[in-house]
Write a protein that holds these residues in place. Structure first.
Motif, mmCIF file in Angstrom:
data_model
loop_
_atom_site.group_PDB
_atom_site.id
_atom_site.type_symbol
_atom_site.label_atom_id
_atom_site.label_comp_id
_atom_site.label_asym_id
_atom_site.label_seq_id
_atom_site.Cartn_x
_atom_site.Cartn_y
_atom_site.Cartn_z
ATOM 1 N N CYS A 87 3.964 -1.001 3.741
ATOM 2 C CA CYS A 87 3.060 0.347 3.650
ATOM 3 C C CYS A 87 4.348 1.247 3.296
ATOM 4 C CB CYS A 87 2.519 0.714 4.680
ATOM 5 S SG CYS A 87 1.579 2.140 4.572
ATOM 6 N N LEU B 217 -1.723 -6.826 4.313
ATOM 7 C CA LEU B 217 -0.408 -5.879 4.000
ATOM 8 C C LEU B 217 0.945 -6.596 4.425
ATOM 9 C CD1 LEU B 217 -0.939 -2.067 4.284
ATOM 10 C CD2 LEU B 217 -0.961 -3.489 2.257
ATOM 11 N N LEU C 75 0.892 -1.178 -0.084
ATOM 12 C CA LEU C 75 0.149 -0.023 0.082
ATOM 13 C C LEU C 75 1.011 1.143 0.107
ATOM 14 C CD1 LEU C 75 -2.626 1.469 0.268
ATOM 15 C CD2 LEU C 75 -2.273 1.421 2.828
ATOM 16 N N ILE D 128 -5.599 -3.770 4.131
ATOM 17 C CA ILE D 128 -4.575 -3.716 5.298
ATOM 18 C C ILE D 128 -4.209 -4.781 5.991
ATOM 19 C CG2 ILE D 128 -4.117 -2.267 7.462
ATOM 20 C CD1 ILE D 128 -5.212 0.067 6.397
#
Length: 315
Positions: free
Chosen positions: A121, A118, A23, A115
């Motif tokens: 990030c 994930l 992300l 998320i």
């Protein structure tokens, strides 16, 4: 003989592979890097709510995502024949109020789910200059061409930026403790703030990230320093002399690849690039026997790659 100052970058302890879910949030430079991720078919989501330049607004949208705080009519407004939200980019603005809210909340729910899975990030900070809406007494992510006299321009302190970064990390870790955070400062120069003011802004961002790097489990990728110290020439800027051009972005990506992406996937990346170039090929005679063989061979290569990594899809 060496003609540039090479920025030393240690290889990351948790590199990106084709099993990674990424992300990316932040400035327009995040979108530049996303084009590379997309080209090489990594699993990535970039700026689902559009470009957001400042850390306060990034923190606010992450808080909304993590805590699933739905967008309501109180969060939007009508201006210039469209509905807008001060928390998101104008590319999401919509002429229909209900459709706009539906779109925002759909993205919110999707990113919240993403998320949870994930692995990385990436946060790209663009500026420490912010605009506070006077009526709401809130810093906005985008002014949406609302008259300037409705805002007050402010410079975020190093402490405020640091706090926002810490809060973003803490928020994401509430639902996924395994995420590797990578911070970077955008090399794009914000000349509209003034050149001295741009340098002060970048200094505040760099100071905050430097402190957070030492206190939190986050890595730092020096895209700003690469442009400033390794490239250091206007031939590496676009026509506006503010944004890195395609050559600079390619060079930054190469340094990113060397240090952040696991070397074990380089061969797959090369195969993806070969397929991408073949897909971009424009035949002189689409019906020729040689071109039909070319297409059959290409289809076979794609199938072999997809058997190895099913999530890779080509248009």
């Amino acid at each position: 003989m060496q003609f540039t100052t090479k920025i030393p970058i240690e290889k990351f302890s948790k590199p990106i592979t084709y099993d990674s879910n990424i992300l990316s949030l932040g400035s327009c430079f995040a979108d530049n890097m996303d084009e590379k991720f997309d080209y090489y078919k990594f699993s990535t989501v970039t700026n689902p709510f559009g470009i957001i330049f400042n850390p306060i607004s990034l923190e606010r949208i992450v808080h909304r995502i993590v805590n699933q705080v739905a967008f309501t009519e109180n969060a939007i407004f009508f201006h210039n024949e469209a509905w807008h939200c001060f928390e998101v980019h104008s590319e999401l603005s919509h002429p229909n109020k209900d459709e706009f809210l539906k779109q925002l909340n759909s993205i919110l729910n999707d990113v919240h789910s993403q998320i949870r899975s994930l692995t990385h990030c990436i946060i790209t900070l663009g500026t420490a200059w912010v605009y506070r809406n006077n009526a709401l007494d809130k810093i906005v992510a985008n002014c949406h061409k609302v008259p300037q006299n409705q805002f007050t321009k402010e410079l975020l302190s190093v402490a405020a930026i640091q706090k926002s970064i810490e809060n973003i990390v803490t928020l994401v870790q509430q639902i996924n403790k395994e995420v590797q955070f990578i911070c970077t400062v955008s090399p794009v120069r914000h000349s509209k703030d003034g050149f001295v003011e741009n340098n002060v802004s970048k200094a505040h961002l760099l100071s905050a990230v430097y402190t957070c790097k030492a206190s939190l489990n986050i890595a730092y990728f020096p895209s700003y320093e690469i442009v400033l110290d390794e490239l250091r020439d206007y031939r590496f800027y676009a026509e506006d002399m503010l944004h890195p051009n395609a050559i600079a972005i390619q060079y930054i990506w190469q340094r990113f690849k060397e240090t952040v992406i696991d070397a074990t996937v380089y061969e797959i990346m090369d195969e993806v690039a070969t397929i991408q170039k073949a897909l971009a090929h424009k035949p002189f005679n689409p019906e020729s026997e040689s071109h039909l063989k070319f297409l059959a061979n290409l289809k076979h290569k794609i199938q072999l790659l997809q058997n190895q990594i099913p999530h890779i899809q080509f248009k």
